[in-house]
Design an enzyme around this catalytic site. Structure first.
Site, short mmCIF file in Angstrom:
data_model
loop_
_atom_site.label_atom_id
_atom_site.label_comp_id
_atom_site.label_asym_id
_atom_site.label_seq_id
_atom_site.Cartn_x
_atom_site.Cartn_y
_atom_site.Cartn_z
N LYS A 22 8.30 -56.12 64.58
CA LYS A 22 9.05 -56.51 65.58
C LYS A 22 8.55 -55.94 67.12
O LYS A 22 8.56 -56.97 67.86
CB LYS A 22 10.47 -55.53 65.45
CG LYS A 22 11.34 -55.45 66.59
CD LYS A 22 12.27 -54.24 66.44
CE LYS A 22 13.25 -53.86 67.57
NZ LYS A 22 12.52 -52.76 68.23
N ASN A 23 7.87 -54.78 66.91
CA ASN A 23 7.14 -54.40 68.02
C ASN A 23 5.76 -55.14 68.77
O ASN A 23 5.67 -55.42 69.75
CB ASN A 23 6.84 -52.92 68.28
CG ASN A 23 7.91 -52.30 67.98
OD1 ASN A 23 9.14 -52.54 68.31
ND2 ASN A 23 7.83 -50.85 67.64
N ARG A 97 15.93 -54.72 75.62
CA ARG A 97 15.08 -53.76 76.01
C ARG A 97 13.81 -54.75 76.21
O ARG A 97 13.06 -54.49 77.30
CB ARG A 97 14.87 -52.44 75.49
CG ARG A 97 13.80 -51.77 75.74
CD ARG A 97 13.58 -50.39 74.90
NE ARG A 97 14.73 -49.51 75.28
CZ ARG A 97 15.02 -48.94 76.40
NH1 ARG A 97 14.09 -48.80 77.06
NH2 ARG A 97 15.97 -48.23 76.68
N ASP A 121 18.16 -49.09 72.65
CA ASP A 121 18.37 -47.86 71.66
C ASP A 121 18.58 -46.78 72.48
O ASP A 121 18.26 -46.69 73.54
CB ASP A 121 17.08 -47.48 70.99
CG ASP A 121 17.03 -47.97 69.65
OD1 ASP A 121 18.07 -48.72 69.34
OD2 ASP A 121 16.28 -47.91 68.85
N ASP A 319 8.51 -43.87 65.03
CA ASP A 319 9.59 -44.76 64.25
C ASP A 319 9.72 -44.14 62.78
O ASP A 319 10.49 -44.65 62.20
CB ASP A 319 9.17 -46.04 64.64
CG ASP A 319 9.76 -46.69 66.01
OD1 ASP A 319 10.33 -45.87 66.36
OD2 ASP A 319 8.96 -47.69 66.28
N MET A 341 7.98 -36.97 70.93
CA MET A 341 8.09 -38.07 71.85
C MET A 341 9.28 -38.59 72.26
O MET A 341 9.56 -39.03 73.36
CB MET A 341 7.43 -39.23 71.27
CG MET A 341 5.65 -39.02 71.22
SD MET A 341 4.90 -40.06 70.09
CE MET A 341 4.84 -41.39 71.58
#
Length: 441
Positions: A22-23, A97, A121, A319, A341
């Protein structure tokens, strides 16, 4: 509202193929705007955030041609720059986003862009300053339109510059790289993110004719070029999914083979799960996880309690911290999970405690997990998913728990994981989608 109803406590078995990352997808798809030539992208995950971005590209005037279930051809020849000021763009761009990622390529190619205040998110304050400060260093000017909550950006003369990022932001680095490839002169980005996904982007841009050196390090040098051409690109598998499936196998005592994982790109992820005592073997490019009755958490060499914390790549990705936390519940031994983070990513542990997990939430950033060593099963409960990764952690907990769990707000899970229900069913999971009133109604 849809919910997942899960009857847990059964071991699973079989093979599972991780989706495309996804990223990586959000960066790579935005980069198609840098050229008017054809771009063919494969292994695209079929998930909401990515499909929304593809839809947004189409609205901007990109010709989008779906070749098969995970491969698309894009041609960004006739871009409608005025689309930015439309109400429709505000609706589509504001809820995603990832829409910030189209700003860099558009500034580079057309000298202007606009962006609504972004959504996404709720995992603490995810600032966009890194993106904007980088663009400003390259010569872009930002005008914030308070009334419409829009940032208008003017970048008619992008000029290479030395940029020291205030944080090693993955999306920030990607966005600045995409703006810099067509800027005049040389750009140096220090404290650049160096995630595999960003390396993938830089390698693809180089195939398109960009001149980027230092790929894989935190110091990128970009020599601006006049124009970029088309290319083909295949996404990496999603490392967060791979980590999630490792945790799932351990928690449910299942024998699972995760296929085609691009092992060299996983960094320290496998070794962190091995420190929880999870056995795995590499077979070709597949990770085989045998069914395990128990797994024991390692300690530090002096015998003190293991701490697992997140850090920018090549550190452990934030994540996967919630997945590690859940997996540790049924391990033998104790571990401190330190989420450095993002604040508020650990706020789903109350649900796990309700299920019977032994967890002490020390503060918004730290939780101590006291492993149950599979002596006590978790119990199924109704719960709601606050963000993508917590959602999957709760899903893993539910699959290992005794009795019925209902997870509400599964839209959050589906933003990041494609056909998760069907894929888990294929492993033998008892999971079904039901219509439900959300909790508290």
């Amino acid at each position: 509202m849809n919910a997942f109803e899960i009857h847990g406590g059964k071991p699973l078995k079989g093979e599972i193929i991780p989706q495309g990352a996804k990223n990586e997808a959000l960066q790579i798809l935005s980069a198609v705007l840098l050229t008017e030539e054809k771009m063919t992208i494969s292994n695209i995950p079929d998930i909401k955030d990515v499909n929304k971005l593809i839809d947004l590209l189409g609205s901007l005037g990109v010709s989008v041609n779906k070749l098969n279930k995970d491969t698309y051809e894009f041609e960004a020849k006739n871009i409608n720059i005025d689309y930015f000021t439309s109400e429709e763009f505000k609706q589509k761009g504001g809820g995603l986003r990832g829409s910030i990622m189209i700003v860099g390529p558009l500034l580079a190619r057309f000298g202007k862009a606009a962006i609504p205040k972004p959504g996404g998110d709720k995992i603490g304050r995810r600032r966009l300053d890194t993106h904007f400060l980088g663009f400003e260093k390259l010569g872009a000017k930002f005008i914030y339109d308070v009334e419409n909550e829009f940032f208008n950006v003017d970048a008619t003369q992008l000029q290479g510059a030395y940029i020291l990022l205030d944080e090693a932001s993955v999306t920030g680095t990607a966005n600045i790289v995409m703006a810099a490839v067509l800027a005049k002169g040389t750009t140096t980005i220090y404290n650049a993110a160096c995630e595999p996904y960003l390396q993938q982007l830089c390698k693809m841009l180089n195939r398109m004719g960009a001149k980027i050196s230092g790929i894989g390090s935190n110091l990128l040098t970009i020599e601006g070029v006049e124009r970029l051409g088309g290319t083909e690109h295949r996404m990496l598998p999603d490392m967060i999914e791979i980590g999630s499936f490792i945790g799932l196998a351990a928690m449910t005592g299942s024998e699972i083979t995760i296929k085609d994982v691009s092992y060299p790109e996983l960094g320290i992820i496998p070794s962190v799960f091995q420190r929880l005592g999870i056995k795995m073997e590499l077979r070709g490019d597949d990770i085989f996880i045998p069914a395990q009755d128990s797994y024991e958490i390692d300690t530090f060499i002096d015998g003190s309690i293991l701490t697992i914390s997140d850090a920018p790549w090549p550190g452990f990705t934030p994540d996967l911290l919630s997945i590690v936390l859940v997996t540790a519940i049924q391990a033998k031994g104790n571990v401190l999970i330190h989420q450095k983070m993002f604040e508020s990513r650990l706020f789903f542990v109350d649900k796990l405690i309700d299920m019977g997990a032994q967890i002490i939430l020390c503060d918004p950033h730290r939780a101590t997990v006291i492993g149950l060593n599979k002596q006590n099963k978790l119990r199924g409960i109704p719960m709601s998913s606050p963000d993508i990764r917590a959602g999957v952690s709760l899903l893993i907990a539910a699959l290992s728990a005794q009795g019925k769990s209902t997870i509400f707000n599964i839209e959050q899970i589906e933003r990041g994981y494609q056909n998760i229900e069907e894929r888990l069913k294929a492993l033998g999971a008892d999971i079904k989608r039901v219509e439900a009133q959300p909790l508290g109604h």
